[in-house]
Design an enzyme around this catalytic site. Structure first.
Site, PDB file in Angstrom:
ATOM      1  N   ASP A 125       2.382 -88.040 122.710  1.00 65.64           N
ATOM      2  CA  ASP A 125       1.504 -87.683 123.823  1.00 65.64           C
ATOM      3  C   ASP A 125       2.208 -88.006 125.148  1.00 65.64           C
ATOM      4  O   ASP A 125       1.659 -88.642 126.031  1.00 65.64           O
ATOM      5  CB  ASP A 125       0.165 -88.437 123.701  1.00 65.64           C
ATOM      6  CG  ASP A 125      -0.863 -87.978 124.732  1.00 65.64           C
ATOM      7  OD1 ASP A 125      -0.709 -86.866 125.273  1.00 65.64           O
ATOM      8  OD2 ASP A 125      -1.807 -88.758 125.005  1.00 65.64           O
ATOM      9  N   HIS A 168      -5.678 -97.599 124.097  1.00 62.11           N
ATOM     10  CA  HIS A 168      -5.255 -97.414 122.704  1.00 62.11           C
ATOM     11  C   HIS A 168      -3.799 -97.818 122.538  1.00 62.11           C
ATOM     12  O   HIS A 168      -3.049 -97.864 123.504  1.00 62.11           O
ATOM     13  CB  HIS A 168      -5.416 -95.955 122.294  1.00 62.11           C
ATOM     14  CG  HIS A 168      -4.968 -94.987 123.362  1.00 62.11           C
ATOM     15  ND1 HIS A 168      -5.843 -94.397 124.238  1.00 62.11           N
ATOM     16  CD2 HIS A 168      -3.749 -94.535 123.734  1.00 62.11           C
ATOM     17  CE1 HIS A 168      -5.186 -93.606 125.079  1.00 62.11           C
ATOM     18  NE2 HIS A 168      -3.901 -93.683 124.807  1.00 62.11           N
ATOM     19  N   GLN A 236      -3.317 -92.312 118.182  1.00 63.92           N
ATOM     20  CA  GLN A 236      -3.699 -93.260 119.237  1.00 63.92           C
ATOM     21  C   GLN A 236      -4.997 -93.968 118.842  1.00 63.92           C
ATOM     22  O   GLN A 236      -6.077 -93.379 118.911  1.00 63.92           O
ATOM     23  CB  GLN A 236      -3.858 -92.502 120.570  1.00 63.92           C
ATOM     24  CG  GLN A 236      -2.524 -91.989 121.106  1.00 63.92           C
ATOM     25  CD  GLN A 236      -2.672 -90.911 122.171  1.00 63.92           C
ATOM     26  OE1 GLN A 236      -3.335 -89.896 121.965  1.00 63.92           O
ATOM     27  NE2 GLN A 236      -2.038 -91.103 123.318  1.00 63.92           N
ATOM     28  N   ARG A 266      -0.572 -98.401 136.553  1.00 60.34           N
ATOM     29  CA  ARG A 266      -1.516 -97.300 136.377  1.00 60.34           C
ATOM     30  C   ARG A 266      -2.287 -97.549 135.087  1.00 60.34           C
ATOM     31  O   ARG A 266      -1.736 -97.449 133.988  1.00 60.34           O
ATOM     32  CB  ARG A 266      -0.782 -95.967 136.306  1.00 60.34           C
ATOM     33  CG  ARG A 266      -1.688 -94.773 135.996  1.00 60.34           C
ATOM     34  CD  ARG A 266      -0.824 -93.557 135.727  1.00 60.34           C
ATOM     35  NE  ARG A 266      -1.554 -92.351 135.410  1.00 60.34           N
ATOM     36  CZ  ARG A 266      -2.030 -92.037 134.195  1.00 60.34           C
ATOM     37  NH1 ARG A 266      -1.912 -92.877 133.204  1.00 60.34           N
ATOM     38  NH2 ARG A 266      -2.631 -90.878 134.007  1.00 60.34           N
ATOM     39  N   ASP A 268      -4.369 -96.590 132.309  1.00 61.69           N
ATOM     40  CA  ASP A 268      -4.595 -95.265 131.719  1.00 61.69           C
ATOM     41  C   ASP A 268      -5.964 -95.178 131.045  1.00 61.69           C
ATOM     42  O   ASP A 268      -6.393 -96.110 130.360  1.00 61.69           O
ATOM     43  CB  ASP A 268      -3.489 -95.032 130.668  1.00 61.69           C
ATOM     44  CG  ASP A 268      -3.576 -93.678 130.009  1.00 61.69           C
ATOM     45  OD1 ASP A 268      -3.399 -92.682 130.723  1.00 61.69           O
ATOM     46  OD2 ASP A 268      -3.816 -93.622 128.783  1.00 61.69           O
ATOM     47  N   GLU A 310      -6.937 -94.750 136.289  1.00 57.88           N
ATOM     48  CA  GLU A 310      -6.980 -93.328 135.934  1.00 57.88           C
ATOM     49  C   GLU A 310      -8.295 -93.039 135.224  1.00 57.88           C
ATOM     50  O   GLU A 310      -8.475 -93.356 134.043  1.00 57.88           O
ATOM     51  CB  GLU A 310      -5.807 -92.960 135.024  1.00 57.88           C
ATOM     52  CG  GLU A 310      -5.671 -91.447 134.864  1.00 57.88           C
ATOM     53  CD  GLU A 310      -5.873 -90.917 133.452  1.00 57.88           C
ATOM     54  OE1 GLU A 310      -5.825 -89.705 133.278  1.00 57.88           O
ATOM     55  OE2 GLU A 310      -6.096 -91.726 132.515  1.00 57.88           O
ATOM     56  N   HIS A 380       0.740 -84.496 135.646  1.00 58.09           N
ATOM     57  CA  HIS A 380       1.248 -84.075 134.335  1.00 58.09           C
ATOM     58  C   HIS A 380       0.135 -83.552 133.430  1.00 58.09           C
ATOM     59  O   HIS A 380       0.401 -82.994 132.378  1.00 58.09           O
ATOM     60  CB  HIS A 380       1.955 -85.255 133.674  1.00 58.09           C
ATOM     61  CG  HIS A 380       0.979 -86.334 133.304  1.00 58.09           C
ATOM     62  ND1 HIS A 380       0.335 -87.099 134.252  1.00 58.09           N
ATOM     63  CD2 HIS A 380       0.486 -86.738 132.105  1.00 58.09           C
ATOM     64  CE1 HIS A 380      -0.485 -87.940 133.649  1.00 58.09           C
ATOM     65  NE2 HIS A 380      -0.411 -87.743 132.359  1.00 58.09           N
ATOM     66  N   ASP A 381      -1.123 -83.794 133.803  1.00 59.33           N
ATOM     67  CA  ASP A 381      -2.235 -83.373 132.952  1.00 59.33           C
ATOM     68  C   ASP A 381      -2.783 -82.014 133.378  1.00 59.33           C
ATOM     69  O   ASP A 381      -2.408 -81.470 134.420  1.00 59.33           O
ATOM     70  CB  ASP A 381      -3.341 -84.441 132.973  1.00 59.33           C
ATOM     71  CG  ASP A 381      -3.018 -85.608 132.037  1.00 59.33           C
ATOM     72  OD1 ASP A 381      -2.356 -85.369 131.005  1.00 59.33           O
ATOM     73  OD2 ASP A 381      -3.435 -86.736 132.338  1.00 59.33           O
ATOM     74  N   ARG A 505       0.085 -78.609 128.212  1.00 61.34           N
ATOM     75  CA  ARG A 505       0.419 -79.384 129.422  1.00 61.34           C
ATOM     76  C   ARG A 505       1.925 -79.426 129.665  1.00 61.34           C
ATOM     77  O   ARG A 505       2.374 -79.674 130.778  1.00 61.34           O
ATOM     78  CB  ARG A 505      -0.144 -80.810 129.321  1.00 61.34           C
ATOM     79  CG  ARG A 505      -1.657 -80.859 129.385  1.00 61.34           C
ATOM     80  CD  ARG A 505      -2.172 -82.277 129.183  1.00 61.34           C
ATOM     81  NE  ARG A 505      -1.800 -82.798 127.881  1.00 61.34           N
ATOM     82  CZ  ARG A 505      -2.028 -84.040 127.480  1.00 61.34           C
ATOM     83  NH1 ARG A 505      -2.619 -84.900 128.281  1.00 61.34           N
ATOM     84  NH2 ARG A 505      -1.677 -84.442 126.272  1.00 61.34           N
TER      85      ARG A 505
END
Ligand code: GLC
Length: 629
Positions: A125, A168, A236, A266, A268, A310, A380-381, A505
């Site tokens: 991922d 995760h 995950q 960051r 996540d 995030e 990036h998403d 993505r």
């Protein structure tokens, strides 16, 4: 300096602990106070904090002092961010050092190194499936290389952001392996179930994150004979934050990273940290309690480090990640302004700013405590169309239809669309269609280049520049996504990589094109050259505009003209009124309107020129933008 720092180390720790004790323990008491081993947990956490403080390198301790004295360091207009994958940007960490001056030249003072810790093998991922939090991805180098990068960045006045993936771990992480082997203590690090009764009950209200390629939120493992909570991909495994031992382990990871010279962590996917039956299991109150506690722990040991949260959620939910109510000033220092991003694209497609103005006025206060936004156009998403039905209705739109329109428009299938994008995770149940695509391709550059449409190319460049001028002035740190400074187009080759083919993505995660980047530094008559020169100028002007400090409010203005989005940055020295034309036609605003909003000189801080035309009006060309002083 070392003498003074050594002398006061213990005292400083005690003072900082005293400052944040209540912020930390008022949350942990509520979260874990009833746990049978709460006293043991308290002692272990205290010891971990003290240990991490002792281990903190001297230069970072000095930085802690500096930032204790200058707590607004990240709110200043000189902060300009750039986000990239290490391999796609520079090959590896050693290669990165050579590239830093390219970023300095662009005006960048903050770099986000996309996931760089050791991921699982195969599909990870994009690195968000972490196998070892204490090791660097071997493809990028080792911890020594990483520390060399943070030091080189710091020497150039740049801050470094890295991902702290805390919802995760990879199923290959040591904890998960032990859990899988039946170790009960480690089984309690995750959410697992002997049969599917509870998973089914949870599923009733959960929302699918990757419905296409990872449907459902639970995975059954034959060898364990158990269901494991896997919100994202199967590999995950969601951590069980109701277990205080998980909090303790993750605090140690957080401080370990802080002590490697990181400035921004960051955090996540923070919306997913807490699970509650009968809910979406997103943004539960305990998420904010955990995030406040993590923030407090970091402030005790490494006050130089701040948190970027995030949470890609709807406009009504987002603000809480910057600390609202009892968490005011105590949670994230930064959070992605997902709504500003969505509204930018929405207004571009409709050539109408009413929804944008409504959303920005209704859900976002002019000012935040100890915090500011991370503003961005692309990352990036994918883009999820987080438009609430109520907001759409307030401006006469049907929410579902508007979201469907935006997907069609940016996929490029809506008649007359300038965009080239791709669908990401279509969910037929909710009608939800997310979109992938690079900034330039979504803004119309790809289709115009293909058609050899010179006017279309010019429009696309203006859209991109307007967007950059928007995120540079709104308030917060603008984050430029790698390659957007030279208008990199979609990378259709991602389908040839088996680890990426299922995930669109990767369409907007191309490798850096250094040939184009170098050429763009020389020539401004190419699209790449123009976009780069435009962005470089915007970032420099932002840095020179003290009114853009995040301590000054952002007040959304109503212009009475649906083509324009406007706000005022109100500083004691005077206001800057920022205007953006979201249409393809010329627009005028009477000078009196701007004067009424406190601008005194009618001087454009962006172009550094007067703004009035011969008729005493402010004339804005298609996608024009001004920052009027
Ligand atoms: C975040 C990341 C995204 C990733 C997800 C799971 O949303 O930005 O890329 O897939 O978390 O870690």
């Amino acid at each position: 300096m070392t003498d003074a720092a050594t002398l006061s180390d213990g005292t400083l720790f005690d003072l900082r602990y005293a400052r944040s004790r209540n912020d930390l323990w008022s949350m942990l008491d509520r979260l874990y106070g009833r746990h049978p081993d709460f006293d043991g947990f308290r002692d272990r956490l205290d010891a971990a904090l003290r240990r991490a403080s002792t281990e903190r390198p001297a230069d970072l301790k000095r930085l802690d002092l500096v930032r204790d004295l200058e707590p607004d360091w990240f709110q200043r207009p000189g902060m300009n961010g750039y986000v990239f994958y290490i391999d796609r940007f520079a090959g590896d960490l050693k290669g990165m050092i050579d590239k830093l001056d390219y970023l300095v030249d662009l005006g960048i003072t903050y770099i986000h190194l996309m996931p760089c810790l050791k991921p699982r093998e195969g599909d990870s991922d994009g690195g968000y499936s972490v196998q070892d939090y204490r090791a660097i991805n071997p493809a990028y180098g080792d911890m020594g290389d990483f520390e060399a990068v943070t030091a080189a960045a710091r020497a150039r006045g740049m801050s470094v952001c890295v991902d702290f993936v805390l919802n995760h771990t990879a199923k290959e992480h040591d904890w998960a392996q032990k859990a899988r082997a039946g170790d009960l203590a480690y089984l309690d690090y995750y959410h697992s179930f002997a049969d599917d009764t509870l998973p089914r009950a949870y599923e009733e209200t959960l929302i699918e994150i990757f419905p296409d390629n990872a449907p459902g939120s639970f995975t059954y493992y034959d060898d364990m004979q158990r269901w494991v909570w896997t919100t994202f991909n199967e590999h995950q495994w969601d951590l069980n934050w109701a277990n205080p031992q998980v909090f303790l382990e993750m605090v140690e990871v957080m401080l370990f990273l802080a002590n490697r010279g990181v400035d921004v962590l960051r955090l996540d996917a923070v919306a997913f940290l807490w699970k509650r039956m009968g809910t979406r299991c997103q943004s539960e109150p305990e998420c904010h309690m955990l995030l406040q506690a993590l923030r407090a722990a970091c402030r005790i040991v490494a006050p130089a480090v701040i948190h970027l949260e995030e949470a890609i959620v709807g406009p009504a939910e987002m603000l809480s990640y910057l600390g609202r109510g009892e968490h005011d000033g105590k949670e994230g220092n930064l959070a992605y302004h997902n709504s500003l991003m969505v509204q930018f694209w929405s207004a571009l497609a409709t050539r109408d700013t009413q929804l944008m103005t409504h959303v920005m006025t209704t859900h976002f206060p002019p000012l935040l405590t100890n915090a500011t936004y991370a503003t961005y156009l692309r990352c990036h998403d994918d883009i999820g169309w987080a438009v609430m039905d109520e907001d759409a209705a307030a401006v006469g739109l049907d929410g579902r239809m508007h979201r469907a329109f935006l997907s069609d428009f940016y996929e490029g299938v809506y008649p007359g669309s300038f965009s080239r994008g791709a669908l990401f995770q279509y969910n037929p149940e909710t009608g939800d269609k997310r979109i992938s695509g690079s900034l330039a391709s979504l803004a119309g550059l790809e289709s115009a280049l293909q058609a050899g449409d010179t006017a279309g190319i010019a429009h696309a460049i203006e859209r991109i520049e307007m967007g950059h001028a928007l995120i540079a002035s709104f308030g917060g740190i603008p984050l430029v996504y790698m390659g957007d400074e030279i208008g990199l187009l979609n990378d259709y080759g991602y389908v040839d990589d088996p680890a990426h083919a299922h995930d669109s993505r990767w369409l907007h995660r191309p490798s850096m094109d250094w040939g184009t980047a170098r050429a763009a530094q020389q020539a401004v008559d190419t699209p790449a050259g123009r976009i780069r020169a435009g962005l470089r100028h915007i970032l420099a002007r932002r840095a020179a505009t003290p009114e853009f400090h995040a301590r000054y409010p952002t007040k959304i203005l109503r212009t009475g003209n649906t083509a324009l989005f406007a706000f005022e940055r109100r500083a004691p020295t005077g206001s800057v009124v920022c205007l953006f034309n979201f249409t393809d036609t010329w627009q005028n605003m009477p000078a009196s309107w701007v004067v009424q909003h406190g601008a005194r000189y009618l001087h454009d801080a962006l172009s550094d020129a007067p703004v009035l035309d011969a008729h005493g009006a402010i004339a804005l060309p298609p996608h024009g933008r001004v920052w009027i002083r």
